[in-house]
Design an enzyme around this catalytic site. Structure first.
Site, PDB file in Angstrom:
ATOM      1  N   ARG A  72      -9.297   0.658  -2.823  1.00  0.00           N
ATOM      2  CA  ARG A  72      -8.276   0.162  -3.755  1.00  0.00           C
ATOM      3  C   ARG A  72      -8.943  -0.841  -4.690  1.00  0.00           C
ATOM      4  NH1 ARG A  72      -3.306  -1.781  -0.593  1.00  0.00           N
ATOM      5  NH2 ARG A  72      -3.020   0.440  -0.270  1.00  0.00           N
ATOM      6  N   ARG A 141      -2.855 -10.014  -2.630  1.00  0.00           N
ATOM      7  CA  ARG A 141      -3.302  -8.723  -3.195  1.00  0.00           C
ATOM      8  C   ARG A 141      -3.255  -8.737  -4.720  1.00  0.00           C
ATOM      9  NH1 ARG A 141      -2.263  -4.645   0.761  1.00  0.00           N
ATOM     10  NH2 ARG A 141      -2.693  -5.541   2.792  1.00  0.00           N
ATOM     11  N   LYS A 214      -0.655  -9.579   4.958  1.00  0.00           N
ATOM     12  CA  LYS A 214      -0.773  -9.350   3.513  1.00  0.00           C
ATOM     13  C   LYS A 214       0.160 -10.264   2.728  1.00  0.00           C
ATOM     14  CE  LYS A 214       0.398  -4.950   3.784  1.00  0.00           C
ATOM     15  NZ  LYS A 214       0.987  -3.592   3.607  1.00  0.00           N
ATOM     16  N   LYS A 216       1.837 -10.867  -1.417  1.00  0.00           N
ATOM     17  CA  LYS A 216       1.968 -10.205  -2.721  1.00  0.00           C
ATOM     18  C   LYS A 216       2.692 -11.087  -3.743  1.00  0.00           C
ATOM     19  CE  LYS A 216       1.913  -5.654  -0.606  1.00  0.00           C
ATOM     20  NZ  LYS A 216       2.589  -4.371  -0.399  1.00  0.00           N
ATOM     21  N   CYS A 436       5.205   7.673  -2.443  1.00  0.00           N
ATOM     22  CA  CYS A 436       3.972   7.093  -1.912  1.00  0.00           C
ATOM     23  C   CYS A 436       2.990   8.216  -1.599  1.00  0.00           C
ATOM     24  CB  CYS A 436       4.266   6.295  -0.653  1.00  0.00           C
ATOM     25  SG  CYS A 436       4.584   7.340   0.775  1.00  0.00           S
ATOM     26  N   CYS A 442      -2.758   9.249   4.423  1.00  0.00           N
ATOM     27  CA  CYS A 442      -2.212   8.043   5.040  1.00  0.00           C
ATOM     28  C   CYS A 442      -1.992   8.234   6.541  1.00  0.00           C
ATOM     29  CB  CYS A 442      -0.896   7.645   4.373  1.00  0.00           C
ATOM     30  SG  CYS A 442      -0.220   6.169   5.158  1.00  0.00           S
ATOM     31  N   CYS A 481       7.056   7.226   5.510  1.00  0.00           N
ATOM     32  CA  CYS A 481       7.348   6.411   6.701  1.00  0.00           C
ATOM     33  C   CYS A 481       8.117   5.184   6.239  1.00  0.00           C
ATOM     34  CB  CYS A 481       6.047   6.038   7.423  1.00  0.00           C
ATOM     35  SG  CYS A 481       5.260   4.544   6.800  1.00  0.00           S
ATOM     36  N   CYS A 485       6.081   1.828   0.852  1.00  0.00           N
ATOM     37  CA  CYS A 485       5.087   1.680  -0.222  1.00  0.00           C
ATOM     38  C   CYS A 485       5.583   2.106  -1.604  1.00  0.00           C
ATOM     39  CB  CYS A 485       3.820   2.442   0.143  1.00  0.00           C
ATOM     40  SG  CYS A 485       3.065   1.835   1.660  1.00  0.00           S
TER      41      CYS A 485
HETATM   42 FE1  SRM Z   1       1.486   0.246   1.286  1.00  0.00          FE
HETATM   43  C1  SRM Z   1       0.179   0.314   4.397  1.00  0.00           C
HETATM   44  C2  SRM Z   1      -0.425   2.847   0.368  1.00  0.00           C
HETATM   45  C3  SRM Z   1       2.298  -0.352  -1.931  1.00  0.00           C
HETATM   46  C4  SRM Z   1       4.102  -1.697   2.329  1.00  0.00           C
HETATM   47  N1  SRM Z   1       0.063   1.345   2.230  1.00  0.00           N
HETATM   48  C5  SRM Z   1      -0.356   1.194   3.509  1.00  0.00           C
HETATM   49  C6  SRM Z   1      -1.559   2.106   3.801  1.00  0.00           C
HETATM   50  C7  SRM Z   1      -2.801   1.313   3.575  1.00  0.00           C
HETATM   51  C8  SRM Z   1      -1.540   2.792   5.181  1.00  0.00           C
HETATM   52  C9  SRM Z   1      -2.266   2.147   6.328  1.00  0.00           C
HETATM   53  O1  SRM Z   1      -1.937   0.997   6.689  1.00  0.00           O
HETATM   54  O2  SRM Z   1      -3.129   2.811   6.901  1.00  0.00           O
HETATM   55  C10 SRM Z   1      -1.344   3.199   2.706  1.00  0.00           C
HETATM   56  C11 SRM Z   1      -2.594   3.937   2.230  1.00  0.00           C
HETATM   57  C12 SRM Z   1      -2.252   5.374   1.897  1.00  0.00           C
HETATM   58  C13 SRM Z   1      -3.295   6.099   1.143  1.00  0.00           C
HETATM   59  O3  SRM Z   1      -3.811   7.110   1.665  1.00  0.00           O
HETATM   60  O4  SRM Z   1      -3.595   5.721   0.025  1.00  0.00           O
HETATM   61  C14 SRM Z   1      -0.550   2.434   1.680  1.00  0.00           C
HETATM   62  N2  SRM Z   1       0.926   1.027  -0.460  1.00  0.00           N
HETATM   63  C15 SRM Z   1       0.205   2.154  -0.639  1.00  0.00           C
HETATM   64  C16 SRM Z   1       0.189   2.601  -2.089  1.00  0.00           C
HETATM   65  C17 SRM Z   1      -1.122   3.246  -2.514  1.00  0.00           C
HETATM   66  C18 SRM Z   1       1.376   3.554  -2.309  1.00  0.00           C
HETATM   67  C19 SRM Z   1       1.356   4.332  -3.590  1.00  0.00           C
HETATM   68  O5  SRM Z   1       1.589   5.538  -3.481  1.00  0.00           O
HETATM   69  O6  SRM Z   1       1.181   3.766  -4.675  1.00  0.00           O
HETATM   70  C20 SRM Z   1       0.504   1.252  -2.762  1.00  0.00           C
HETATM   71  C21 SRM Z   1      -0.725   0.440  -3.056  1.00  0.00           C
HETATM   72  C22 SRM Z   1      -0.391  -0.833  -3.760  1.00  0.00           C
HETATM   73  C23 SRM Z   1      -1.578  -1.641  -4.188  1.00  0.00           C
HETATM   74  O7  SRM Z   1      -2.184  -1.297  -5.188  1.00  0.00           O
HETATM   75  O8  SRM Z   1      -1.867  -2.664  -3.532  1.00  0.00           O
HETATM   76  C24 SRM Z   1       1.302   0.560  -1.663  1.00  0.00           C
HETATM   77  N3  SRM Z   1       2.888  -0.908   0.357  1.00  0.00           N
HETATM   78  C25 SRM Z   1       3.131  -0.925  -0.989  1.00  0.00           C
HETATM   79  C26 SRM Z   1       4.391  -1.561  -1.249  1.00  0.00           C
HETATM   80  C27 SRM Z   1       5.053  -1.698  -2.628  1.00  0.00           C
HETATM   81  C28 SRM Z   1       4.761  -3.003  -3.279  1.00  0.00           C
HETATM   82  O9  SRM Z   1       3.942  -3.795  -2.780  1.00  0.00           O
HETATM   83  O10 SRM Z   1       5.363  -3.272  -4.314  1.00  0.00           O
HETATM   84  C29 SRM Z   1       4.926  -1.935  -0.019  1.00  0.00           C
HETATM   85  C30 SRM Z   1       6.313  -2.577   0.220  1.00  0.00           C
HETATM   86  C31 SRM Z   1       6.363  -4.006  -0.134  1.00  0.00           C
HETATM   87  C32 SRM Z   1       5.894  -4.861   0.991  1.00  0.00           C
HETATM   88  O11 SRM Z   1       4.715  -5.179   1.059  1.00  0.00           O
HETATM   89  O12 SRM Z   1       6.716  -5.201   1.859  1.00  0.00           O
HETATM   90  C33 SRM Z   1       3.960  -1.526   0.972  1.00  0.00           C
HETATM   91  N4  SRM Z   1       2.010  -0.601   3.054  1.00  0.00           N
HETATM   92  C34 SRM Z   1       3.156  -1.308   3.273  1.00  0.00           C
HETATM   93  C35 SRM Z   1       3.238  -1.616   4.684  1.00  0.00           C
HETATM   94  C36 SRM Z   1       4.375  -2.397   5.390  1.00  0.00           C
HETATM   95  C37 SRM Z   1       4.124  -3.847   5.335  1.00  0.00           C
HETATM   96  C38 SRM Z   1       5.118  -4.629   6.163  1.00  0.00           C
HETATM   97  O13 SRM Z   1       5.346  -5.795   5.844  1.00  0.00           O
HETATM   98  O14 SRM Z   1       5.662  -4.100   7.122  1.00  0.00           O
HETATM   99  C39 SRM Z   1       2.095  -1.037   5.291  1.00  0.00           C
HETATM  100  C40 SRM Z   1       1.700  -1.062   6.772  1.00  0.00           C
HETATM  101  C41 SRM Z   1       1.109  -2.366   7.191  1.00  0.00           C
HETATM  102  O15 SRM Z   1       0.847  -3.278   6.406  1.00  0.00           O
HETATM  103  O16 SRM Z   1       0.912  -2.514   8.404  1.00  0.00           O
HETATM  104  C42 SRM Z   1       1.362  -0.390   4.232  1.00  0.00           C
HETATM  105 FE1  SF4 Z   2       1.721   5.716   4.122  1.00  0.00          FE
HETATM  106 FE2  SF4 Z   2       4.124   4.974   4.891  1.00  0.00          FE
HETATM  107 FE3  SF4 Z   2       2.934   3.729   2.850  1.00  0.00          FE
HETATM  108 FE4  SF4 Z   2       3.792   6.173   2.536  1.00  0.00          FE
HETATM  109  S1  SF4 Z   2       5.081   4.410   2.986  1.00  0.00           S
HETATM  110  S2  SF4 Z   2       1.749   5.410   1.925  1.00  0.00           S
HETATM  111  S3  SF4 Z   2       3.469   7.085   4.518  1.00  0.00           S
HETATM  112  S4  SF4 Z   2       2.248   3.691   4.932  1.00  0.00           S
END
Ligand code: SRM
Ligand code: SF4
Length: 562
Positions: A72, A141, A214, A216, A436, A442, A481, A485
Site C-alpha cells: 500500500r 495511516r 490502526k 485514521k 472492497c 484478502c 466481510c 473496508c
Molecule cells: Fe481495510 C483489513 C483492504 C479501507 C477496515 N483491509 C484490511 C486488509 C489489510 C485485510 C487483512 O487484514 O489481511 C485488506 C487487504 C485486502 C487486499 O487484498 O488488498 C484491506 N481496506 C482495504 C482497502 C484496500 C479496501 C479497498 O478496496 O479499497 C482499503 C485500503 C485503504 C488505505 O489505503 O489505507 C481499506 N479498511 C478500510 C476502511 C475504510 C476507511 O478507512 O475509510 C475501513 C473501515 C474504517 C475503519 O478503519 O474502521 C477498513 N480493514 C479494516 C479492518 C477493520 C478494522 C477494525 O477496527 O475492526 C481490517 C481488519 C483489521 O484491522 O484487523 C482491515
Molecule cells: Fe478484506 Fe473484509 Fe476488508 Fe473486504 S472488508 S478487503 S473482505 S478485510
C-alpha cells in the site's frame, strides 16, 4: 496492568520495526516471511497474502500456498504526479499482477509482489518520492483530504494541512530506510526523515510500542463529505468564512469494523468535540493520538480502536483529557452542511483556467479489459499530462489541473479509449458504488465483493430502469466481510459478506455520510437480494418526496421495521 497481546510483544522486541525482516527476505526456501515479521511488515506498508483461488489446489499438490505481498503506497491527500502514475503503472507489470488498485483511502496498492521483488518495488516508487511507510500497521495511516475539483484557496490550504499532518505523524524510525533503501533516501524532502538521538532511533510521539491499533485521519471541505470523515478516528471539517479558512470542527472516534458474533464490536461514527483554529489542529490531533496511545486497549485487538477507548472513558472525560494535553479549550462547533459523500463526474473548470476530469473506476481497479482499456488510456494521458492525478476516497480518479492547451489532446485520448462514453453512460447506482478487494487476495474475505458487485449492479439496473430510477444517486457498498473496508455501514444499500454467495443487507444510511444504516435482512443470496430490493425501489419510484434520498426514504417509510 494489561496482559499485552502478542502483537504488542512483537513491537516491543522489534527494535523500532526491524524485527528479523532482513533475514525473512534473505530466506529463499519459502515465499513467506517469519511469522512475527508478517506483523511488522504491515508498518512498512505490506501484507503477506496468498492467492486464495488456488490455495486448495496447491495444498492437494503438497505445495506451500502461493505467497505474495500487497503493498500500500501512501498518497497523502490523494494527489500524485504523472511521473508517479507512470511508475506505478510500470511496477504493476514488472513486479505486480498487472493492475493498480485505488483504495477507499486515496492510496495505491500493488498486489501479487513476490518476496524476492519487494525491495526492488519499494526502491522503484521511492525514486519518484512515494513511500509505503505507515501504509498499514498500528500508526496513523494515509491522511485523506477532499480532492474536490473546485479549485480554491480553501481547498489548497486544507490539502496543505493534510500533508502537514501526514508528515507529523509518520513514524520516525530509520528501519524503513535501512531495510528497503540501504540507508539512503532520495532526498531530504521525504517525510520519513532521519530521527536518531545519540545514534539511536526514537519515536517522539509513538514510543516503542506505537499505537494500540490502526489510526485514521480525514479532512473534508463542506458541502462535500467525499472522505467520509465520520468513519475516521479523527475527522476534520473545514470551516470557511468569506472564502477564508477559519479552522476546523474536530470529530473523533469513528471506525467501522465489527466482528460477527461479537456484539461488543460495532461500527461507530465520530463525535464532534468542537471547533479549533487551523493553527491548533496539529496540536489537537497529537493530543488525541497520545490519549489513545496511553489509554487504548492493548490486550484485545478487537477492542483497541479509539472508538472503544472513547466509549470506555466517556466522551466528556475524553474531551477534557484532549483539552488538557493540547492546552486548549474547544469552542462550540461552527455550523456546516454536508450535501453528499460521492464524486462529481466529468469536466470541471478551475478558477485559474484549468480543467479537471473525474472518471469512474469500478472497484478502484486500474486494469485493461476488452471492453475498456483503462490502464492503457491512463498511461497515454500520463505521458502528455503536466497537471496531477487525484485519487478519491470513492476509489475514483480525477485527471487534475489539465492545462487549457492540453484539454483537447487529453479529451481525444479519453474519447479514443472509450473513457468518456463509459463515464457518462453510467446509472446513478453504479456511479455511487464501492466494493472492497475481498477475494482473491484478502485473507479475511468470507465472500466476493470487487469481482461480484459489477454483475449484481447489472441486474439491479434492469430493475431501476423499469421504475425510471436509472439516474437516482443511490449509494451501494459491498464488502466480503464485516471489517468495513468499503464503508458498507454508510451505504444507503450495504451488503456485507457472510459466507460464499451470501450477504447481510443493511439499509437506511444518510446520503451525506452522517448516519449509519441498519441491518435489514441476513444471509441473502443474489435472488433474495433482488427480491428484497425490488419492492422498495418500486415504492421509492412512486412515493418519494422531492429531493428525498433513498436512505431517508427507507427511514421515513419505516421499512426497517418490516
Ligand atoms: Fe481495510 C483489513 C483492504 C479501507 C477496515 N483491509 C484490511 C486488509 C489489510 C485485510 C487483512 O487484514 O489481511 C485488506 C487487504 C485486502 C487486499 O487484498 O488488498 C484491506 N481496506 C482495504 C482497502 C484496500 C479496501 C479497498 O478496496 O479499497 C482499503 C485500503 C485503504 C488505505 O489505503 O489505507 C481499506 N479498511 C478500510 C476502511 C475504510 C476507511 O478507512 O475509510 C475501513 C473501515 C474504517 C475503519 O478503519 O474502521 C477498513 N480493514 C479494516 C479492518 C477493520 C478494522 C477494525 O477496527 O475492526 C481490517 C481488519 C483489521 O484491522 O484487523 C482491515
Ligand atoms: Fe478484506 Fe473484509 Fe476488508 Fe473486504 S472488508 S478487503 S473482505 S478485510
Amino acid at each position: 496492568m494489561q496482559n499485552l497481546s502478542e502483537v504488542e510483544h512483537i513491537k516491543i522486541n522489534s527494535d523500532y520495526l526491524r524485527g528479523t525482516l532482513e533475514q525473512s527476505l534473505d530466506n529463499q526456501i519459502t515465499g513467506a516471511l517469519y511469522p512475527q515479521d508478517t506483523q511488522l511488515i504491515k508498518f512498512h506498508g505490506a501484507y503477506q497474502q496468498t492467492d486464495r483461488d488456488i490455495d486448495a489446489e496447491r495444498k492437494a499438490q503438497k505445495l506451500e500456498p502461493l505467497y505474495s505481498l500487497m503493498i500500500r503506497i501512501r498518497v497523502p491527500g490523494g494527489v500524485a504526479t504523472p511521473a508517479q502514475w507512470l511508475r506505478m503503472d510500470e511496477l504493476a507489470d514488472k513486479y505486480g499482477n498487472g493492475t493498480i488498485k485505488l483504495t477507499t483511502r486515496q492510496a495505491f496498492q500493488l498486489h501479487g509482489v513476490r518476496k524476492r521483488h519487494l525491495k526492488a518495488t519499494i526502491r522503484g516508487f521511492n525514486e519518484v518520492f512515494l513511500d509505503s511507510i505507515a501504509g498499514c500497521g498500528d500508526v496513523n495511516r494515509n491522511v485523506m483530504c477532499t480532492p474536490n475539483p473546485e479549485q480554491s484557496s480553501v481547498h489548497e490550504a486544507v490539502w496543505a494541512l493534510s500533508r502537514q499532518l501526514s508528515d507529523a505523524f509518520t513514524p520516525k524510525t530509520t528501519a524503513y530506510y535501512d531495510i528497503w533503501l540501504d540507508g539512503e533516501a532520495v532526498d531530504e524532502s521525504q517525510p520519513f526523515s532521519r530521527h536518531k538521538k545519540d545514534g539511536k532511533d526514537e519515536e517522539p510521539i509513538y514510543g516503542k510500542t506505537y499505537l494500540p491499533r490502526k489510526f485514521k485521519i480525514a479532512l473534508a471541505v463542506p458541502p462535500y463529505n467525499d472522505t467520509d470523515i465520520f468513519a475516521n478516528d479523527i475527522g476534520l471539517i473545514a470551516i470557511e468564512e468569506n472564502g477564508v479558512l477559519k479552522g476546523f470542527n474536530v470529530a473523533a472516534g469513528g471506525g467501522l469494523g465489527m466482528t460477527f458474533g461479537m456484539p461488543e464490536t460495532y461500527p461507530r461514527l465520530a463525535d464532534i468535540l468542537g471547533f479549533v483554529p487551523t493553527e491548533q489542529v496539529q496540536n489537537v490531533c497529537e493530543a488525541i493520538i497520545t490519549t489513545q496511545r496511553d489509554n487504548g486497549n492493548r490486550e484485545n485487538r478487537k477492542l483497541s480502536r479509539l472508538k472503544y477507548t472513547i466509549d470506555r472513558m466517556g466522551l466528556e472525560a475524553f474531551k477534557a483529557e484532549v483539552e488538557r494535553r493540547a492546552g486548549i479549550r474547544f469552542a462550540a462547533p461552527l455550523p456546516y452542511q454536508f450535501a453528499h459523500s460521492s464524486d462529481q463526474y466529468g469536466w470541471t473548470p478551475t478558477a485559474d483556467g484549468r480543467f479537471h476530469f473525474t472518471l469512474f473506476v469500478e472497484g478502484g481497479r486500474i486494469v485493461d479489459t476488452p471492453e475498456l482499456p483503462l490502464r492503457t488510456a491512463l498511461r497515454a494521458v500520463a505521458s502528455i499530462h503536466d497537471g496531477d492525478f487525484r485519487l478519491t476516497g470513492n476509489q475514483n480518479l480525477i485527471i487534475g489541473n489539465i492545462a487549457a492547451s492540453k484539454r483537447l489532446a487529453i479529451e481525444a485520448l479519453l474519447e479514443k479509449f472509450g473513457i468518456l462514453e463509459h463515464t457518462f453512460k453510467l446509472t446513478g447506482l453504479r456511479q455511487n458504488s464501492l466494493a472492497c478487494v475481498a477475494l482473491n487476495t484478502c485473507s479475511q474475505a468470507f465472500a466476493e465483493a470487487e469481482r461480484y458487485l459489477p454483475s449484481l449492479i447489472d441486474k439491479l439496473e434492469t430493475l431501476l430502469r423499469g421504475y425510471g430510477l436509472e439516474n437516482a444517486a443511490i449509494n451501494i457498498r459491498m464488502t466480503g466481510c464485516p471489517n468495513g473496508c468499503a464503508r458498507p455501514y454508510l451505504g444507503e444499500i450495504g451488503l456485507v459478506g457472510k459466507s460464499p454467495g451470501y450477504y447481510n443487507l443493511y439499509l437506511g444510511a444518510a446520503h451525506n455520510g452522517e448516519r449509519l444504516n441498519q441491518l435489514y435482512r441476513e444471509m441473502l443470496d443474489e435472488a433474495a437480494i433482488i427480491r428484497e430490493l425490488a419492492p422498495i425501489f418500486e415504492d421509492y419510484a412512486r412515493n418519494r418526496q422531492k429531493g428525498e434520498t433513498f436512505g431517508d426514504f427507507v427511514l421515513r417509510k419505516g421499512i426497517l421495521n418490516h
